[in-house]
Design an enzyme around this catalytic site. Structure first.
Site, PDB file in Angstrom:
ATOM      1  N   GLU A 209       0.821  -1.212   0.000  1.00  0.00           N
ATOM      2  CA  GLU A 209       0.000   0.000   0.000  1.00  0.00           C
ATOM      3  C   GLU A 209       0.853   1.260   0.000  1.00  0.00           C
ATOM      4  O   GLU A 209       0.530   2.238  -0.671  1.00  0.00           O
ATOM      5  CB  GLU A 209      -0.954  -0.001   1.196  1.00  0.00           C
ATOM      6  CG  GLU A 209      -2.086  -1.024   1.098  1.00  0.00           C
ATOM      7  CD  GLU A 209      -2.971  -0.802  -0.119  1.00  0.00           C
ATOM      8  OE1 GLU A 209      -3.018   0.325  -0.642  1.00  0.00           O
ATOM      9  OE2 GLU A 209      -3.613  -1.774  -0.553  1.00  0.00           O
TER      10      GLU A 209
ATOM     11  N   CYS B 148     -25.202   4.348 -13.990  1.00  0.00           N
ATOM     12  CA  CYS B 148     -24.221   5.414 -13.757  1.00  0.00           C
ATOM     13  C   CYS B 148     -24.840   6.788 -13.991  1.00  0.00           C
ATOM     14  O   CYS B 148     -25.327   7.100 -15.085  1.00  0.00           O
ATOM     15  CB  CYS B 148     -23.023   5.223 -14.677  1.00  0.00           C
ATOM     16  SG  CYS B 148     -21.811   6.565 -14.580  1.00  0.00           S
TER      17      CYS B 148
ATOM     18  N   CYS C 285     -18.237  -1.387 -18.541  1.00  0.00           N
ATOM     19  CA  CYS C 285     -18.552  -1.122 -17.136  1.00  0.00           C
ATOM     20  C   CYS C 285     -19.803  -1.865 -16.668  1.00  0.00           C
ATOM     21  O   CYS C 285     -20.854  -1.766 -17.304  1.00  0.00           O
ATOM     22  CB  CYS C 285     -18.732   0.377 -16.917  1.00  0.00           C
ATOM     23  SG  CYS C 285     -19.062   0.799 -15.189  1.00  0.00           S
TER      24      CYS C 285
ATOM     25  N   CYS D 188     -16.428   2.808 -20.818  1.00  0.00           N
ATOM     26  CA  CYS D 188     -17.808   2.651 -20.344  1.00  0.00           C
ATOM     27  C   CYS D 188     -18.520   1.415 -20.900  1.00  0.00           C
ATOM     28  O   CYS D 188     -19.309   0.795 -20.173  1.00  0.00           O
ATOM     29  CB  CYS D 188     -18.601   3.921 -20.622  1.00  0.00           C
ATOM     30  SG  CYS D 188     -17.948   5.361 -19.734  1.00  0.00           S
TER      31      CYS D 188
ATOM     32  N   CYS E 290     -13.146   2.599 -15.145  1.00  0.00           N
ATOM     33  CA  CYS E 290     -13.566   3.986 -14.919  1.00  0.00           C
ATOM     34  C   CYS E 290     -12.324   4.852 -14.715  1.00  0.00           C
ATOM     35  O   CYS E 290     -12.141   5.503 -13.692  1.00  0.00           O
ATOM     36  CB  CYS E 290     -14.488   4.066 -13.703  1.00  0.00           C
ATOM     37  SG  CYS E 290     -15.388   5.621 -13.546  1.00  0.00           S
TER      38      CYS E 290
ATOM     39  N   ASP F 128      -9.774   5.761  -2.120  1.00  0.00           N
ATOM     40  CA  ASP F 128      -8.594   6.321  -2.771  1.00  0.00           C
ATOM     41  C   ASP F 128      -9.070   7.145  -3.967  1.00  0.00           C
ATOM     42  O   ASP F 128     -10.251   7.409  -4.121  1.00  0.00           O
ATOM     43  CB  ASP F 128      -7.645   5.198  -3.200  1.00  0.00           C
ATOM     44  CG  ASP F 128      -8.223   4.409  -4.365  1.00  0.00           C
ATOM     45  OD1 ASP F 128      -9.462   4.414  -4.531  1.00  0.00           O
ATOM     46  OD2 ASP F 128      -7.453   3.806  -5.121  1.00  0.00           O
TER      47      ASP F 128
ATOM     48  N   TYR G  29      -6.126   6.882   4.019  1.00  0.00           N
ATOM     49  CA  TYR G  29      -6.368   5.826   3.045  1.00  0.00           C
ATOM     50  C   TYR G  29      -5.625   4.540   3.420  1.00  0.00           C
ATOM     51  O   TYR G  29      -6.224   3.463   3.515  1.00  0.00           O
ATOM     52  CB  TYR G  29      -5.963   6.254   1.617  1.00  0.00           C
ATOM     53  CG  TYR G  29      -5.770   5.026   0.755  1.00  0.00           C
ATOM     54  CD1 TYR G  29      -6.875   4.337   0.271  1.00  0.00           C
ATOM     55  CD2 TYR G  29      -4.509   4.486   0.518  1.00  0.00           C
ATOM     56  CE1 TYR G  29      -6.736   3.155  -0.445  1.00  0.00           C
ATOM     57  CE2 TYR G  29      -4.349   3.318  -0.193  1.00  0.00           C
ATOM     58  CZ  TYR G  29      -5.465   2.657  -0.679  1.00  0.00           C
ATOM     59  OH  TYR G  29      -5.319   1.485  -1.372  1.00  0.00           O
TER      60      TYR G  29
END
Length: 324
Positions: free
Chosen positions: A58, A230, A224, A221, A214, A159, A141
Site C-alpha cells: 500500500e 451510472c 462497465c 464505459c 472507470c 482512494d 487511506y
DNA sequence: GAAGCGTGGTC
DNA sequence: TGACCAAGCTT
C-alpha cells in the site's frame, strides 16, 4: 434516456432518499460479480499474505503505478519479510532499496513505521485504523486499506479511484472534487456489505473498477458493469465543469534536483563530498537548497568531515553522523 | 486548504 | 510534445 427495469431481485430496499441515490448507482453485487472475472492477479492480494506485506504494497502504491511496484515489492518481501527485519537494517538501506520508485520519503517513513511496529506493537502490524494511522507515512487511506485487506475490517477504503467512481456513478460528475475523501468514506460506508470480508472485497473491487474501467482520461464505459445505473452516463457524460487542476511541473524544480542528488548517494556506498554533488546540477544555489531540504527531511546525513551519506548509513570506517 | 514531494508512461 | 496521470502523506 430511461434506465431499463431492474432484473435483479437482490436489490436492496433504500430507506431514505439519499441512500436511494447511492445504492441505485453503485450496486455492490454487480461490482463484485465484475471483479470476480476481471480482477488482476496481484501478489499482495493472494491469500495468506502477511499484514506487513499488504502494508508495504500500500505504501509503495501511493502515487505509483502497479507495474513499477511489482518488482520492488517482491524484492522487499524477500529481503525484509517482517517489520523486525526491516527495523534491524538501516534507513539508508531502505532508501537505497526503494530505487527509483519515487517519493523516497516513503522508504524512510516505512522504516520508521517498522521500528514503531516493533517497539509499540511487539512486531505485529496493528489492525486498528487508529493505531495504523499513528504510524509514519500511514494516512487515512493506507490505514483503512491495511485494516480492510489484511484484517478484513469493515471500513470504507477511499482512494483516488473510488473517489472518481463515486463522482461519476453517484454524482454524475466527470471528476472528483478536491478534498472529498471524508464525505466519500461516509457514502461508501452506506454501501458496504454487512459481512466484513465481503465488504473488503467490495472496496478493492471498486478500486479495481476505477483502475481498469472507470479511468481518469478515457473510461471504458462499454465494459462497465454499472453503466446502466451510472449517473454520469445517464446525464450524457458531461465534461468536467470546474476549474482545471494545476498541473505539476517537474523540470527545473527543487524536486528534480533532490532526485538527482539522492540518485548519486543511492548509487554509491561511499560517503560523497560536496564536489561530487556539483555534477548533479549546475545551479549551485539551487543544488544547495535541495541538499538542505534533504538534510532537513532526514533523507541525507552529513559526516563530521563534511561528506554526505544516505541518512542512517552504517559506516564503521567513517566519523559519526552529525545530528542536524 | 494549498503546496511540496519523484519518476516514468501515455496520448 | 507537453500536459496529464499513477492504491497519498505531511506541513
Amino acid at each position: 434516456m430511461i434506465s431499463p427495469p431492474l432484473a435483479t431481485p437482490t436489490r436492496q430496499v433504500p430507506t431514505t432518499a439519499t441512500q436511494y441515490a447511492d445504492i441505485g448507482a453503485l450496486q455492490p453485487q454487480r461490482v463484485l460479480d465484475w471483479y470476480a472475472g476481471a480482477a488482476r492477479d496481484l501478489p499482495w492480494r493472494h491469500s495468506g499474505v502477511s499484514a506487513w506485506a499488504v502494508m508495504v504494497s500500500e505504501v509503495m502504491l501511493q502515487q505509483t503505478p502497479v507495474v513499477r511496484v511489482l518488482p520492488m515489492w517482491t524484492a522487499w518481501m524477500a529481503r525484509w519479510p517482517s517489520p523486525a527485519a526491516l527495523a534491524d537494517d538501516s534507513p539508508a538501506e531502505a532508501v537505497r532499496a526503494w530505487g527509483k520508485l519515487g517519493y523516497p520519503r516513503r522508504a524512510m517513513r516505512l522504516h520508521a513505521a517498522a521500528q514503531q511496529v516493533v517497539t509499540r506493537f511487539a512486531g505485529n502490524v496493528p489492525s486498528a485504523v487508529e493505531d495504523l494511522e499513528s504510524l509514519p507515512g500511514i494516512g487515512a487511506y493506507t490505514a483503512r486499506a491495511v485494516a480492510a485487506f489484511a484484517f478484513s475490517a469493515r471500513t470504507p477504503v477511499v482512494d483516488t479511484n473510488v473517489g472518481r467512481v463515486l463522482a461519476r456513478a453517484v454524482h454524475g460528475r466527470a471528476q472528483a472534487g478536491p478534498s472529498v475523501a471524508a464525505a466519500d468514506r461516509a457514502k461508501m460506508e452506506l454501501l458496504l456489505p454487512a459481512e466484513p470480508a465481503r465488504a473488503a472485497v467490495f472496496s478493492v473491487a471498486v478500486m479495481e473498477l476505477g483502475a481498469l474501467v472507470c479511468t481518469a482520461a478515457a473510461p471504458d464505459c462499454p465494459a462497465c458493469p454499472i453503466r446502466p445505473d451510472c449517473a454520469w452516463q445517464l446525464a450524457g457524460a458531461p465534461a468536467h465543469a470546474g476549474p482545471r487542476r494545476r498541473s505539476q511541473r517537474f523540470e527545473g524544480t527543487d524536486r528534480q534536483v533532490r532526485g538527482l542528488l539522492l540518485d548519486v548517494l543511492r548509487t554509491t556506498s561511499e560517503p560523497v563530498s560536496i564536489g561530487d554533488l556539483d555534477g548533479a546540477w549546475a545551479d549551485g544555489a539551487q543544488r544547495n537548497r535541495a541538499l538542505d531540504s534533504l538534510l532537513l527531511d532526514g533523507l541525507v546525513g552529513q559526516l563530521t568531515d563534511g561528506r554526505f551519506v544516505l541518512a542512517g548509513e552504517r559506516t564503521d570506517t567513517s566519523p559519526a553522523i552529525m545530528e542536524l
